[in-house]
Motif scaffolding. Structure first.
Motif, PDB file in Angstrom:
ATOM      1  N   GLN A 101       3.034  -5.139   1.568  1.00  0.00           N
ATOM      2  CA  GLN A 101       3.947  -5.858   0.687  1.00  0.00           C
ATOM      3  C   GLN A 101       5.247  -5.083   0.494  1.00  0.00           C
ATOM      4  O   GLN A 101       6.341  -5.659   0.502  1.00  0.00           O
ATOM      5  CB  GLN A 101       3.281  -6.105  -0.663  1.00  0.00           C
ATOM      6  N   HIS A 120      -2.708  -3.107   1.720  1.00  0.00           N
ATOM      7  CA  HIS A 120      -2.093  -4.337   1.184  1.00  0.00           C
ATOM      8  C   HIS A 120      -0.804  -3.999   0.446  1.00  0.00           C
ATOM      9  O   HIS A 120       0.235  -4.662   0.649  1.00  0.00           O
ATOM     10  CB  HIS A 120      -3.087  -5.029   0.251  1.00  0.00           C
ATOM     11  N   THR A 144      -8.072  -0.726   2.422  1.00  0.00           N
ATOM     12  CA  THR A 144      -7.471  -2.054   2.444  1.00  0.00           C
ATOM     13  C   THR A 144      -6.560  -2.325   1.254  1.00  0.00           C
ATOM     14  O   THR A 144      -5.537  -2.991   1.388  1.00  0.00           O
ATOM     15  CB  THR A 144      -8.561  -3.139   2.506  1.00  0.00           C
ATOM     16  N   SER A 145      -6.925  -1.798   0.090  1.00  0.00           N
ATOM     17  CA  SER A 145      -6.094  -2.012  -1.086  1.00  0.00           C
ATOM     18  C   SER A 145      -4.739  -1.331  -0.917  1.00  0.00           C
ATOM     19  O   SER A 145      -3.681  -1.927  -1.182  1.00  0.00           O
ATOM     20  CB  SER A 145      -6.805  -1.492  -2.338  1.00  0.00           C
ATOM     21  N   PHE A 157      -0.445  -5.586   8.499  1.00  0.00           N
ATOM     22  CA  PHE A 157      -1.549  -5.191   7.630  1.00  0.00           C
ATOM     23  C   PHE A 157      -2.637  -4.483   8.433  1.00  0.00           C
ATOM     24  O   PHE A 157      -3.162  -3.441   8.023  1.00  0.00           O
ATOM     25  CB  PHE A 157      -2.115  -6.417   6.924  1.00  0.00           C
ATOM     26  N   LEU A 204      -0.293 -11.946   1.421  1.00  0.00           N
ATOM     27  CA  LEU A 204      -0.693 -11.869   2.809  1.00  0.00           C
ATOM     28  C   LEU A 204      -1.150 -13.227   3.311  1.00  0.00           C
ATOM     29  O   LEU A 204      -1.916 -13.922   2.674  1.00  0.00           O
ATOM     30  CB  LEU A 204      -1.816 -10.847   2.976  1.00  0.00           C
TER      31      LEU A 204
END
Length: 209
Positions: free
Chosen positions: A73, A69, A65-66, A55, A17
């Motif tokens: 991706q 992410h 958030t994990s 994001f 990111l």
């Protein structure tokens, strides 16, 4: 002169990111055409340009958030593999947002199935003790409650509200991403805001609810 490098298959660049943007970056339409020609540098520029808004958009839908992410991706990895279809894409920005949306919905569908299976196993189990009521609700706790209320919105309302308030997209842009009419986008946003106002009113009437 060694021509071996010109015969190598293009490789997807690594994904991490980033919010970096070039001072005079080419337009997304130019980058789309270059991506269709297997231009890895164009892909990296697209990633730098769109990874942060994608994001934030995914974060607004999954509130983790994990996981956001990973989904971000995955979205750009899918974009690289779909580069041969770029000639048929009208708006690269809308296309990538739709890809992210599909990844989120697939993940949510799988998570919902697992949650339903767990709930079926717990149906006959006794309920635990209810959590202790909040002692005081400061601004941080109120923001947390608001986040949970947004999470509780129907999927389409939450998505439309997230795209409008967090990404600052127009109704037409949201309609393109969600594949619905702009008037329907407005309806989703109005209903979402009405629901949040109702929850806030209930909270003010009973802050421990």
């Amino acid at each position: 002169m060694d021509d071996a490098s010109t015969n190598e298959s293009p490789r997807a660049p690594s994904l991490g990111l980033s919010s970096d943007t070039a001072a005079e970056a080419p337009s997304l339409d130019v980058l789309r055409r270059r991506l269709a020609d297997d231009d890895a540098e164009a892909f990296e520029t697209i990633f730098r340009r769109l990874s942060e808004p994608i994001f934030r958009y995914v974060c607004g839908m999954v509130s983790d958030t994990s996981r956001a992410h990973d989904l971000t991706q995955d979205t750009f990895a899918k974009l690289w593999t779909a580069r041969d279809r770029m000639d048929s894409v009208d708006s690269l920005r809308a296309y990538v947002f739709r890809m992210a949306r599909n990844r989120v919905y697939n993940q949510q569908r799988d998570a919902r199935t697992r949650r339903e299976n767990r709930n079926q196993l717990r149906e006959s189990a006794p309920h635990g003790s209810p959590p202790a009521p909040d002692q005081a609700l400061d601004a941080d706790l109120l923001r947390e409650r608001l986040r949970r209320w947004i999470d509780d919105l129907p999927d389409r309302q939450r998505e439309a509200l997230t795209l409008r308030r967090q990404q600052d997209l127009s109704h037409d842009e949201i309609a393109d991403i969600m594949d619905i009419a702009p008037s329907t986008v407005n309806n989703h946003i109005v209903r979402a805001l009405d629901h949040l106002r109702e929850r806030l009113h209930e909270h003010r009437s009973d802050p421990h609810s």
